[in-house]
Design an enzyme around this catalytic site. Structure first.
Site, PDB file in Angstrom:
ATOM      1  N   LYS A  70      38.320  48.257  45.631  1.00  0.00           N
ATOM      2  CA  LYS A  70      39.039  49.480  45.978  1.00  0.00           C
ATOM      3  C   LYS A  70      38.441  50.661  45.221  1.00  0.00           C
ATOM      4  O   LYS A  70      38.278  50.622  44.008  1.00  0.00           O
ATOM      5  CB  LYS A  70      40.502  49.307  45.596  1.00  0.00           C
ATOM      6  CG  LYS A  70      41.394  50.389  46.108  1.00  0.00           C
ATOM      7  CD  LYS A  70      42.826  50.082  45.731  1.00  0.00           C
ATOM      8  CE  LYS A  70      43.673  51.334  45.867  1.00  0.00           C
ATOM      9  NZ  LYS A  70      44.984  51.150  45.278  1.00  0.00           N
ATOM     10  N   MET A  78      49.219  40.172  39.525  1.00  0.00           N
ATOM     11  CA  MET A  78      49.326  41.623  39.750  1.00  0.00           C
ATOM     12  C   MET A  78      50.595  42.210  39.148  1.00  0.00           C
ATOM     13  O   MET A  78      51.275  43.028  39.758  1.00  0.00           O
ATOM     14  CB  MET A  78      49.275  41.916  41.260  1.00  0.00           C
ATOM     15  CG  MET A  78      47.931  41.570  41.854  1.00  0.00           C
ATOM     16  SD  MET A  78      47.846  41.796  43.635  1.00  0.00           S
ATOM     17  CE  MET A  78      48.474  40.236  44.216  1.00  0.00           C
ATOM     18  N   ASP A 127      34.262  41.474  45.518  1.00  0.00           N
ATOM     19  CA  ASP A 127      35.364  42.220  44.916  1.00  0.00           C
ATOM     20  C   ASP A 127      34.925  42.814  43.591  1.00  0.00           C
ATOM     21  O   ASP A 127      34.010  42.314  42.950  1.00  0.00           O
ATOM     22  CB  ASP A 127      36.521  41.259  44.604  1.00  0.00           C
ATOM     23  CG  ASP A 127      37.316  40.917  45.838  1.00  0.00           C
ATOM     24  OD1 ASP A 127      37.020  41.491  46.888  1.00  0.00           O
ATOM     25  OD2 ASP A 127      38.225  40.077  45.726  1.00  0.00           O
TER      26      ASP A 127
END
Ligand code: SAH
Length: 503
Positions: free
Chosen positions: A273, A387, A251
């Site tokens: 991402k 988050m 990640d």
């Protein structure tokens, strides 16, 4: 030669190569004994040969009687000067150097082109220790420690491994499988039997294991939790997996100092991402890569921040692997809430204040908003939101709307457990305002509950952020703000507190 040369460590193959030892006293005898462990062609030159050396010369040595002659150096690959005559030693060193022959002058570090390290031996296993000649006493102490660390049976294990190497190779054709097998040899019952002196039983176990080794040539995916940042928080199993990995899919959140612990030739691929890519495309790419490498028989480590099963889509990854018949294992990690709270000195379930703790995601997907708000604002619990940086105002509204006291303590823990950790204390009443004021950035946790206030006294972790007076986020814009004074004080004093404190 420099006084403090940086030495290059080598283990040299001397088979059939001429090595000259000049001198034949006790000191020379020690070096000759070492050379006897190699297949070198040993030449000894001296005026007198001591009894000790003569006793060693049952083996085929070439002896040169008489005073040293430069010709003795001819065709030598290594020279050891071990005479008692300092000037002669210097001459040998000089002449060897002229001929580019590495030379060791016993007990005279500055004349040495190579040094002979202190050693611990267990069969073919050799651990060499060097202090660069600066601190032989320390080197000796380290050697003693290593001696106690390595069981004498290791030598037998090494010999057995050598004997069965071709069979192991046949039974475990891929490198990752072999690595696993060798780990089993070292940690498992074979070693255990050897330590107890049961050679036959150990050998029997090794043979049965080889027979059973019809494991498919398929690879393996290990889902590994890397913890929230501090590499010291990796588990031993995580570290072992990183050591065995052929490919590491990590990640974005996993830091360079964690990746530095991976096997050096493992291929590291960041699968965070990408800008402009949506979550599902990222997840599909991760699945494709895991399958691609595992099908080549490789050991893939899927390295995730925190714990793989806490808000990490680890479950989906396992479902995918299972559907495709790919073997997997899971190594749990410390999730950000547990480690972050510890580093902020917040005991999540201090019994005077909370009987439960909830880990929540504030990341809102359409139709997936937090549903049970009334339950969340019940007393006696601690909430930790992941988050949530972009959702603080919404969280605040919901908390207040559902009856949370505006006085309830809140902490933002940014970059938890990292050198750049920042802890900002606030209250539900001003949480959105404070997050803005301090320009809170992701990754951060939002901790809500009475236990949070304890962190003001219990904080212990020294982060670099407290020392930085000029950091734009550390200084609130309004001078009359209550934080203004304490912050300046913290900055000019020793950084004893990690947190910017708010009341
Ligand atoms: N699997 C992870 C969580 C992944 S979700 C775990 O168990 O920790 C990503 C969120 O985790 C971030 O938005 C943040 O809220 C939290 N997080 C992860 N690492 C963090 C860190 N070092 N400091 C603060 N929050 C962190």
């Amino acid at each position: 030669m420099s006084d403090n040369p940086k030495l290059f460590p080598v283990f040299m193959n001397l088979a059939g190569k001429k090595v000259l030892v000049v001198g034949a006293g006790e000191v020379a005898a020690r070096k000759i004994r070492l050379l006897l462990g190699t297949d070198a062609e040993i030449h000894i030159g001296a005026i007198h040969f001591s009894e000790t050396v003569l006793a060693l010369t049952q083996t085929t040595f070439t002896l040169h009687h008489g005073p040293y002659q430069t010709e003795w150096l001819n065709d030598a690959w290594l020279v050891i000067a071990a005479t008692q005559d300092r000037e002669l030693n210097e001459r040998i060193a000089r002449e060897a150097e002229q001929q580019r022959i590495p030379v060791n002058v016993v007990d005279t570090r500055e004349l040495c082109a190579f040094q002979v390290p202190a050693m611990v031996e267990r069969g073919d296993l050799r651990v060499a220790i060097s202090s660069g000649g600066h601190a032989p006493v320390i080197a000796r102490r380290i050697r003693e420690r290593i001696e106690t660390l390595l069981d004498p049976s290791l030598g037998t294990l090494m010999a057995m491994t050598e004997r069965y190497r071709p069979a192991i190779r046949r039974a475990r054709p891929s490198l990752p499988q072999r690595r696993q097998f060798y780990n089993w040899l070292l940690d498992g019952p074979v070693s255990h039997e050897l330590r107890s002196g049961n050679l036959a039983q150990a050998e029997f176990m090794l043979l049965s294991a080889l027979k059973q080794a019809e494991e498919s040539a398929q690879g393996l995916v290990t889902l590994v939790g890397a913890g929230p940042g501090d590499p010291g928080l990796l588990t031993l199993n995580a570290q072992r997996a990183l050591n065995e990995a052929d490919v590491i899919l990590h990640d974005r959140l996993v830091g360079a100092d964690v990746l530095a612990l991976a096997r050096r030739d493992a291929q590291c691929i960041s699968v965070g991402k990408k800008a402009g890519e949506n979550q599902n495309a990222t997840q599909d790419r991760i699945h494709t890569l895991m399958k691609h490498y595992a099908e080549q028989g490789l050991h893939v480590v899927r390295l995730k921040g925190g714990d793989p099963f806490i808000f990490g889509r680890g479950g989906e990854e396992l479902q995918f692997l299972r559907e495709h018949g790919i073997a997997y294992r899971v190594v749990p990690g410390l999730t950000a809430a547990l480690a972050g709270a510890a580093y902020a000195g917040i005991p999540l379930t201090h019994r005077d204040h909370a009987q439960s703790v909830r880990l929540l995601t504030a990341h809102r997907r359409p139709g997936h908003d937090i549903e049970n708000w009334p339950a969340l604002t019940q007393p006696g619990q601690t909430l930790v939101f992941y988050m949530g940086v972009k959702q603080i105002a919404a969280l605040q509204t919901q908390l207040l709307h559902h009856g949370q006291s505006p006085d309830t303590a809140v902490a933002f823990i940014e970059n938890a457990t990292m050198k750049t950790q920042r802890v900002i204390h606030a209250r539900v009443a001003n949480m959105a305002e404070q997050a803005g004021e301090y320009n809170l950035q992701s990754p951060a946790l939002i901790v809500v509950g009475d236990v949070v206030a304890l962190g003001k006294d219990l904080a212990w972790f020294k982060s670099v952020m407290n020392q930085d007076t000029n950091a734009p986020y550390a200084s609130p814009s309004t001078p009359e703000h209550p934080l203004h004074a304490p912050l300046h004080r913290t900055a000019s004093l020793q950084p004893e507190h990690t947190s910017a404190k708010l009341n």
